[in-house]
Design an enzyme around this catalytic site. Structure first.
Site, short mmCIF file in Angstrom:
data_model
loop_
_atom_site.label_atom_id
_atom_site.label_comp_id
_atom_site.label_asym_id
_atom_site.label_seq_id
_atom_site.Cartn_x
_atom_site.Cartn_y
_atom_site.Cartn_z
N SER A 62 45.36 14.57 -2.45
CA SER A 62 45.91 15.80 -3.02
C SER A 62 46.92 15.49 -4.13
O SER A 62 47.56 14.45 -4.15
CB SER A 62 46.62 16.62 -1.93
OG SER A 62 45.74 16.88 -0.87
N1 SAH Z 1 45.35 14.10 3.35
C1 SAH Z 1 44.52 13.26 2.50
C2 SAH Z 1 43.61 14.07 1.59
C3 SAH Z 1 42.49 14.54 2.33
S1 SAH Z 1 41.04 15.06 1.49
C4 SAH Z 1 45.31 12.29 1.70
O1 SAH Z 1 46.55 12.33 1.74
O2 SAH Z 1 44.69 11.47 1.02
C5 SAH Z 1 40.30 15.81 2.89
C6 SAH Z 1 39.85 14.86 3.95
O3 SAH Z 1 39.41 15.65 5.05
C7 SAH Z 1 38.65 14.00 3.56
O4 SAH Z 1 38.95 12.66 3.78
C8 SAH Z 1 37.54 14.49 4.47
O5 SAH Z 1 36.62 13.49 4.85
C9 SAH Z 1 38.32 15.00 5.66
N2 SAH Z 1 37.63 15.95 6.50
C10 SAH Z 1 36.82 16.98 6.16
N3 SAH Z 1 36.38 17.63 7.26
C11 SAH Z 1 36.93 16.99 8.33
C12 SAH Z 1 36.86 17.18 9.74
N4 SAH Z 1 36.13 18.14 10.30
N5 SAH Z 1 37.56 16.34 10.53
C13 SAH Z 1 38.30 15.33 10.00
N6 SAH Z 1 38.41 15.11 8.69
C14 SAH Z 1 37.73 15.92 7.86
#
Ligand code: SAH
Length: 218
Positions: A62
């Site tokens: 993000s």
């Molecule tokens: N917080 C992260 C950014 C996340 S991007 C950071 O600081 O880098 C969103 C993330 O959510 C991705 O890695 C994606 O794979 C994950 N995601 C999506 N659906 C999910 C689910 N049902 N359970 C766990 N992770 C999930």
């Protein structure tokens, strides 16, 4: 090796504090976490830019401002147990590790979970617990949580998160369609009552799982 301290100070001042995030603990945490370690090496020089960045597997870390807003919205004091859904690069989890007592983070993609584990360990954030699973179920064994932070966009609020929130706890989650969402903050005011606030428009990668977007929808 390049020293990114100055870039990081500018990022916090110009992108985060100047736009209204003023919880001193959040600003201090963002000054401390080496964001460039959490992006791919080829993108290191861009780590402090005012933008989300790709982290592989079609996912993104993000934008710094969004990390600031979300972290502040949780109103952490240092004693809390927090659940993050969407470990991604591990950057947000590292920021949370400096703001709360215990941090649990869920990721569905093995390659990202593995890399986040390594980077967190290498940078002194071993206290973050990561589990590889569909995070739309929350983490029942570790509940209740004082805060739940969802860093992927959900079509609706999964009931599991509400159930796993402590009394007085806060859930911060982007809710909307695939193209755009509203960042919601939901506070549990009693066993059965929740107070909802809409914070700002945003755009996250989808929350994919049984209580999120279905795999075939993305
Ligand atoms: N917080 C992260 C950014 C996340 S991007 C950071 O600081 O880098 C969103 C993330 O959510 C991705 O890695 C994606 O794979 C994950 N995601 C999506 N659906 C999910 C689910 N049902 N359970 C766990 N992770 C999930």
């Amino acid at each position: 090796m390049r020293d990114f301290t100055i870039a990081r100070r500018r990022m916090v001042a110009e992108q985060v504090a100047a736009r209204g995030v003023n919880d001193p603990r959040v600003l201090k945490a963002m000054l401390q976490v080496p964001r460039h370690k959490f992006v791919e090496e080829a993108l290191e020089a861009k780590a402090y830019m005012d933008a989300p960045l790709p982290i592989g597997e079609k996912q993104t870390i993000s934008q710094p401002y969004m990390v600031g807003v979300m972290s502040e919205a949780l109103e952490l004091t240092g004693t809390e147990t927090v659940l993050e859904v969407g470990t991604g690069s591990g950057y947000q989890a590292a920021v949370l590790a400096l703001l709360a007592e215990r941090v649990f983070s869920l990721e569905r993609l093995p390659a990202l979970a593995r890399r986040a584990r390594r980077v967190l360990d290498e940078n002194g954030f071993s206290k973050v617990n990561i589990r590889l699973t569909d995070g739309t179920y929350g983490w029942q064994e570790m509940a209740p949580f004082d805060s739940i932070l969802v860093t992927a966009g959900a079509p609706q609020v999964p009931q599991q998160y509400l159930d796993q929130l402590a009394l007085g706890g806060r859930l911060v989650i982007p809710v909307g369609n695939r193209e755009s969402q509203v960042l919601m903050r939901i506070t549990r005011t009693s066993e059965d009552d929740f107070h909802e606030e809409s914070m700002l428009g945003c755009r996250f990668v989808p929350l994919v799982g049984n209580h999120g977007w279905k795999n075939e929808e993305i």
